[in-house]
Enzyme design. Structure first.
Site, PDB file in Angstrom:
ATOM      1  N   LEU A 127      31.415  34.612  40.571  1.00  0.00           N
ATOM      2  CA  LEU A 127      31.060  35.731  39.718  1.00  0.00           C
ATOM      3  C   LEU A 127      32.329  36.218  39.032  1.00  0.00           C
ATOM      4  O   LEU A 127      33.424  36.137  39.604  1.00  0.00           O
ATOM      5  CB  LEU A 127      30.462  36.888  40.532  1.00  0.00           C
ATOM      6  CG  LEU A 127      29.120  36.669  41.230  1.00  0.00           C
ATOM      7  CD1 LEU A 127      28.763  37.892  42.064  1.00  0.00           C
ATOM      8  CD2 LEU A 127      28.013  36.375  40.225  1.00  0.00           C
ATOM      9  N   ASP A 128      32.193  36.748  37.819  1.00  0.00           N
ATOM     10  CA  ASP A 128      33.335  37.371  37.162  1.00  0.00           C
ATOM     11  C   ASP A 128      33.841  38.530  38.022  1.00  0.00           C
ATOM     12  O   ASP A 128      33.083  39.112  38.807  1.00  0.00           O
ATOM     13  CB  ASP A 128      32.937  37.926  35.791  1.00  0.00           C
ATOM     14  CG  ASP A 128      32.564  36.828  34.805  1.00  0.00           C
ATOM     15  OD1 ASP A 128      33.064  35.710  34.966  1.00  0.00           O
ATOM     16  OD2 ASP A 128      31.771  37.106  33.892  1.00  0.00           O
ATOM     17  N   ARG A 129      35.106  38.883  37.837  1.00  0.00           N
ATOM     18  CA  ARG A 129      35.691  39.972  38.634  1.00  0.00           C
ATOM     19  C   ARG A 129      34.871  41.253  38.527  1.00  0.00           C
ATOM     20  O   ARG A 129      34.620  41.923  39.529  1.00  0.00           O
ATOM     21  CB  ARG A 129      37.129  40.253  38.186  1.00  0.00           C
ATOM     22  CG  ARG A 129      37.780  41.416  38.938  1.00  0.00           C
ATOM     23  CD  ARG A 129      39.215  41.630  38.506  1.00  0.00           C
ATOM     24  NE  ARG A 129      39.320  41.998  37.108  1.00  0.00           N
ATOM     25  CZ  ARG A 129      39.174  43.252  36.650  1.00  0.00           C
ATOM     26  NH1 ARG A 129      38.890  44.240  37.488  1.00  0.00           N
ATOM     27  NH2 ARG A 129      39.306  43.514  35.367  1.00  0.00           N
ATOM     28  N   ARG A 234      26.208  37.487  29.563  1.00  0.00           N
ATOM     29  CA  ARG A 234      26.878  38.463  28.695  1.00  0.00           C
ATOM     30  C   ARG A 234      26.837  38.029  27.226  1.00  0.00           C
ATOM     31  O   ARG A 234      26.570  38.836  26.331  1.00  0.00           O
ATOM     32  CB  ARG A 234      28.322  38.644  29.171  1.00  0.00           C
ATOM     33  CG  ARG A 234      28.420  39.177  30.593  1.00  0.00           C
ATOM     34  CD  ARG A 234      29.801  38.942  31.189  1.00  0.00           C
ATOM     35  NE  ARG A 234      30.820  39.679  30.456  1.00  0.00           N
ATOM     36  CZ  ARG A 234      32.130  39.443  30.594  1.00  0.00           C
ATOM     37  NH1 ARG A 234      32.555  38.488  31.408  1.00  0.00           N
ATOM     38  NH2 ARG A 234      32.994  40.155  29.912  1.00  0.00           N
TER      39      ARG A 234
END
Length: 318
Positions: A127-129, A234
């Site tokens: 997952l992205d930060r 996104r």
């Protein structure tokens, strides 16, 4: 002491060591890299490197940091183990915690924190930060390989909750292509297109509106990605005209990200973003464990930001 390794590949072959370090790893300034080179902290092919050494294709560069010299950014370490089996850990990751060492984050990562308790943990996916929610770690290479094959064959179902700008009216299935946005001033930014373009990859995502906060003009959307490309959700939501609240890179104004890099999260930028981080949350994950003929279903804990913006959100989530 931990050493970080980089294999030299095009377009960095033929460049000097200092040019490579300053470009590839900008979390240190050029002056800091020169200091580390002077202290013999950088090697190429196991030999102490000089700033003007020219790198060759296939060289291995290693970097040994000086403990405590560079302060890492603050992170949220309040992760939760949702489920543990013989093979896997299902972890609820907070929104401001990177998965593994990268950039300015070296020790304050979910992987490093888990390794304090578990001798072997290997990320199965990422997952992205700033994206919160469920992420799976394997306890062995064999387990990771087994589950990654399920991801690759699209046998793993994931659901995300996204808070987006505007009134998301109806269910949408979006199919198209994603790849680097070569017209963007931000190097890592991606773009979505209905038509295939150079180096693009196919993407497919399903979106279902759940509820609407009229006073703030924001919607809660259930997202079911069919493919698993980087930044897929996104980018797709931005293309549809519903950027995620708090998303600096894929917000309504591209220069938001550049403003953040230059000046940090100023009060004015925070007001424009609407949230400190992108409100994208990995809500649930499921797959069939055919080894024991049992379906595995894991759901995350309620997210405070979503509960505050949509008090009755649970009434709409399947």
């Amino acid at each position: 002491m931990t050493c970080y390794k980089s294999a030299i590949r095009y377009p960095y072959s033929g460049k000097t060591v200092i040019a490579f370090l300053s470009t590839k790893f900008p979390y240190h300034s050029t002056e800091e890299w020169l200091f580390l080179l002077e202290k013999s902290r950088v090697k190429v092919q196991d030999q102490i490197a000089t700033p003007d050494l020219v790198l060759r294709e296939g060289d291995t560069l290693t970097y040994e940091p000086i403990p405590g010299r560079i302060k890492e950014p603050e992170v949220d370490t309040n992760f939760v183990i949702l489920k543990e089996t013989e093979d896997f850990l299902f972890v609820d990751k907070p929104g401001n915690l990177p998965m593994h060492p990268a950039g300015r984050y070296r020790t304050q990562t979910l992987l490093n924190l888990l390794e304090k308790t578990y001798p072997t943990v290997i990320p199965v996916h990422r997952l992205d930060r700033e994206t919160s929610g469920i992420v799976i770690f394997a306890k062995s290479d064999e387990s990771r390989t087994w589950l990654q094959k399920k991801f690759e064959s699209r046998e793993v179902q994931k659901e995300y909750l996204a808070v987006v700008r505007g009134f998301f009216e109806k269910e949408i299935s979006l199919d198209g292509f994603i790849g680097k946005d070569t017209n963007s001033a931000v190097r890592k930014k991606m773009k979505f297109s209905l038509e295939e373009f150079l180096d693009s990859k196919s993407v497919s995502t399903n979106f279902k509106p759940l509820c609407f906060n009229e006073s703030q003009n924001i919607s809660l959307v259930l997202v079911r990605p069919v493919t698993g490309r980087i930044h897929q959700i996104r980018v797709s939501l931005l293309y549809l005209g519903y950027p995620i609240l708090g998303d600096k890179l894929y917000g309504p104004r591209e220069t938001m990200f550049l403003d953040f890099v230059q000046s940090g999260l100023t009060p004015a930028l925070l007001r424009e973003l609407g949230a400190e981080r992108q409100l994208l949350h990995a809500h649930s994950i499921s797959y069939m464990d055919d080894r024991v003929s049992k379906e595995v279903i894991v759901k995350s804990n309620p997210l405070p930001e979503i509960e505050s913006l949509f008090p009755n959100w649970k009434d709409y989530v399947p």
